[in-house]
Design a protein around this motif. Structure first.
Motif, mmCIF file in Angstrom:
data_model
loop_
_atom_site.group_PDB
_atom_site.id
_atom_site.type_symbol
_atom_site.label_atom_id
_atom_site.label_comp_id
_atom_site.label_asym_id
_atom_site.label_seq_id
_atom_site.Cartn_x
_atom_site.Cartn_y
_atom_site.Cartn_z
ATOM 1 N N TYR A 1 -3.241 -1.743 8.323
ATOM 2 C CA TYR A 1 -2.768 -0.688 9.190
ATOM 3 C C TYR A 1 -2.682 -1.099 10.546
ATOM 4 N N GLU A 2 -1.441 0.106 10.932
ATOM 5 C CA GLU A 2 -1.396 0.164 12.294
ATOM 6 C C GLU A 2 -1.766 0.925 13.352
ATOM 7 N N LYS A 3 -1.761 1.417 14.408
ATOM 8 C CA LYS A 3 -1.850 2.693 13.995
ATOM 9 C C LYS A 3 -0.597 3.023 15.225
ATOM 10 N N TYR A 4 -0.125 4.125 14.795
ATOM 11 C CA TYR A 4 1.291 4.361 15.287
ATOM 12 C C TYR A 4 2.533 4.119 14.176
ATOM 13 N N ARG A 5 2.313 3.181 13.819
ATOM 14 C CA ARG A 5 3.405 2.431 12.921
ATOM 15 C C ARG A 5 3.665 2.504 11.485
ATOM 16 N N GLY A 6 2.108 2.920 10.927
ATOM 17 C CA GLY A 6 2.085 3.169 9.411
ATOM 18 C C GLY A 6 1.331 2.004 8.821
ATOM 19 N N PHE A 7 1.376 2.055 7.369
ATOM 20 C CA PHE A 7 0.695 0.968 6.447
ATOM 21 C C PHE A 7 1.404 0.145 5.817
ATOM 22 N N ILE A 8 0.860 -0.961 5.031
ATOM 23 C CA ILE A 8 1.832 -1.699 4.519
ATOM 24 C C ILE A 8 0.397 -2.349 3.647
ATOM 25 N N LEU A 9 1.197 -2.236 1.963
ATOM 26 C CA LEU A 9 0.361 -2.364 1.361
ATOM 27 C C LEU A 9 0.369 -4.763 1.464
ATOM 28 N N THR A 10 -0.601 -5.126 1.361
ATOM 29 C CA THR A 10 -0.975 -6.249 0.716
ATOM 30 C C THR A 10 -0.671 -6.309 -0.967
ATOM 31 N N PRO A 11 -0.116 -7.744 -0.743
ATOM 32 C CA PRO A 11 -0.288 -7.762 -2.466
ATOM 33 C C PRO A 11 -1.182 -7.438 -3.732
ATOM 34 N N LYS A 12 -2.343 -7.867 -3.171
ATOM 35 C CA LYS A 12 -3.557 -7.042 -3.598
ATOM 36 C C LYS A 12 -3.314 -5.847 -4.056
ATOM 37 N N GLY A 13 -3.050 -4.875 -2.838
ATOM 38 C CA GLY A 13 -2.832 -3.327 -2.402
ATOM 39 C C GLY A 13 -1.684 -2.874 -3.866
ATOM 40 N N ILE A 14 -0.789 -3.808 -3.432
ATOM 41 C CA ILE A 14 0.736 -3.962 -4.852
ATOM 42 C C ILE A 14 -0.064 -3.415 -5.741
ATOM 43 N N LYS A 15 -0.755 -4.683 -6.112
ATOM 44 C CA LYS A 15 -0.462 -4.940 -7.630
ATOM 45 C C LYS A 15 -1.777 -3.239 -8.366
ATOM 46 N N ILE A 16 -2.788 -3.129 -7.675
ATOM 47 C CA ILE A 16 -4.053 -1.876 -8.043
ATOM 48 C C ILE A 16 -2.808 -0.109 -7.805
ATOM 49 N N ALA A 17 -1.987 -0.395 -7.022
ATOM 50 C CA ALA A 17 -0.953 0.403 -6.790
ATOM 51 C C ALA A 17 -0.487 0.228 -7.960
ATOM 52 N N LYS A 18 1.022 -0.155 -8.644
ATOM 53 C CA LYS A 18 1.176 -0.701 -9.410
ATOM 54 C C LYS A 18 0.647 -0.705 -10.748
ATOM 55 N N GLY B 1 -9.005 -4.903 2.382
ATOM 56 C CA GLY B 1 -8.038 -6.337 2.098
ATOM 57 C C GLY B 1 -6.521 -5.470 1.408
ATOM 58 N N LEU B 2 -6.578 -4.182 0.694
ATOM 59 C CA LEU B 2 -5.885 -3.620 0.452
ATOM 60 C C LEU B 2 -4.223 -3.718 1.159
ATOM 61 N N GLY B 3 -4.787 -3.731 2.804
ATOM 62 C CA GLY B 3 -3.129 -3.287 3.278
ATOM 63 C C GLY B 3 -3.507 -3.065 5.118
ATOM 64 N N SER C 1 -7.102 12.431 7.321
ATOM 65 C CA SER C 1 -7.961 11.927 6.302
ATOM 66 C C SER C 1 -7.175 10.389 5.453
ATOM 67 N N VAL C 2 -5.976 11.090 6.046
ATOM 68 C CA VAL C 2 -4.899 9.111 5.279
ATOM 69 C C VAL C 2 -5.302 8.716 6.770
ATOM 70 N N THR C 3 -5.014 8.475 7.672
ATOM 71 C CA THR C 3 -5.353 7.880 8.764
ATOM 72 C C THR C 3 -6.903 6.601 8.337
ATOM 73 N N LYS C 4 -8.228 7.719 8.231
ATOM 74 C CA LYS C 4 -9.395 6.736 7.440
ATOM 75 C C LYS C 4 -9.074 6.850 6.698
ATOM 76 N N MET C 5 -8.627 6.899 5.596
ATOM 77 C CA MET C 5 -8.034 6.282 4.359
ATOM 78 C C MET C 5 -7.573 4.881 4.214
ATOM 79 N N MET C 6 -6.479 4.947 5.387
ATOM 80 C CA MET C 6 -5.934 3.755 5.096
ATOM 81 C C MET C 6 -6.962 3.096 6.492
ATOM 82 N N GLN C 7 -7.364 3.200 6.405
ATOM 83 C CA GLN C 7 -8.058 2.323 7.549
ATOM 84 C C GLN C 7 -9.718 1.441 6.929
ATOM 85 N N LYS C 8 -9.832 2.072 5.885
ATOM 86 C CA LYS C 8 -10.587 1.685 4.862
ATOM 87 C C LYS C 8 -9.840 1.204 4.268
#
Length: 142
Positions: A54-71, A50-52, A38-45
């Motif tokens: 996603y690289e298969k088997y490597r993890g997920f990095i938030l984009t500046p836009k994703g970081i702003k929303i998360a903060k 443009g909020l992060g 479920s997390v993998t599917k959401m990371m792909q969404k």
């Protein structure tokens, strides 16, 4: 605009990243009590929006836009926790209540809640009067 579910994932990914320096699907799944798939599917969404990244088997990095929303969501969550604490609200499901509310308050409401918390902390007599008033109102309702 991200959905509340997307915001929950962004918040968890951000908090895990801040703590560990990386956010893997298994860490997020454990934190949210969901399946890693479920997390993998959401990371792909989130990647598609443009909020992060996603690289298969490597993890997920938030984009500046994703970081702003998360903060923003993390801040609202914190403010609501402080609000419940300062008002001495006792509930078995405070976490669920906060999770529901954090997605529905705007910037001005968050600022208002934060300033009210600070006001009560700086004015314990007024806070005590409010707590007493609230308790009396609760007795009237019963």
């Amino acid at each position: 605009m991200p959905t509340p579910s997307m915001e929950d994932y962004l918040e968890k990914i951000y908090l895990i990243f801040e703590q560990k320096g990386y956010a893997r699907a298994t860490d997020v799944a454990s934190s949210l009590d969901v399946l890693p798939s479920s997390v993998t599917k959401m990371m792909q969404k989130l990647d598609e929006k443009g909020l992060g990244v996603y690289e298969k088997y490597r993890g997920f990095i938030l984009t500046p836009k994703g970081i702003k929303i998360a903060k923003d969501i993390a801040y609202k969550h914190h403010i609501l926790e402080e609000f419940f604490r300062v008002l001495e609200i006792k509930s078995d499901n405070i976490y669920n209540e906060i999770e529901g509310l954090e997605h529905h308050i705007g910037e001005e409401m968050a600022l208002s809640i934060a300033s009210l918390v600070k006001f009560f902390e700086e004015n314990p007599g007024i806070k005590a009067s409010y707590i007493k008033y609230r308790q009396e109102m609760g007795k009237q309702d019963n």
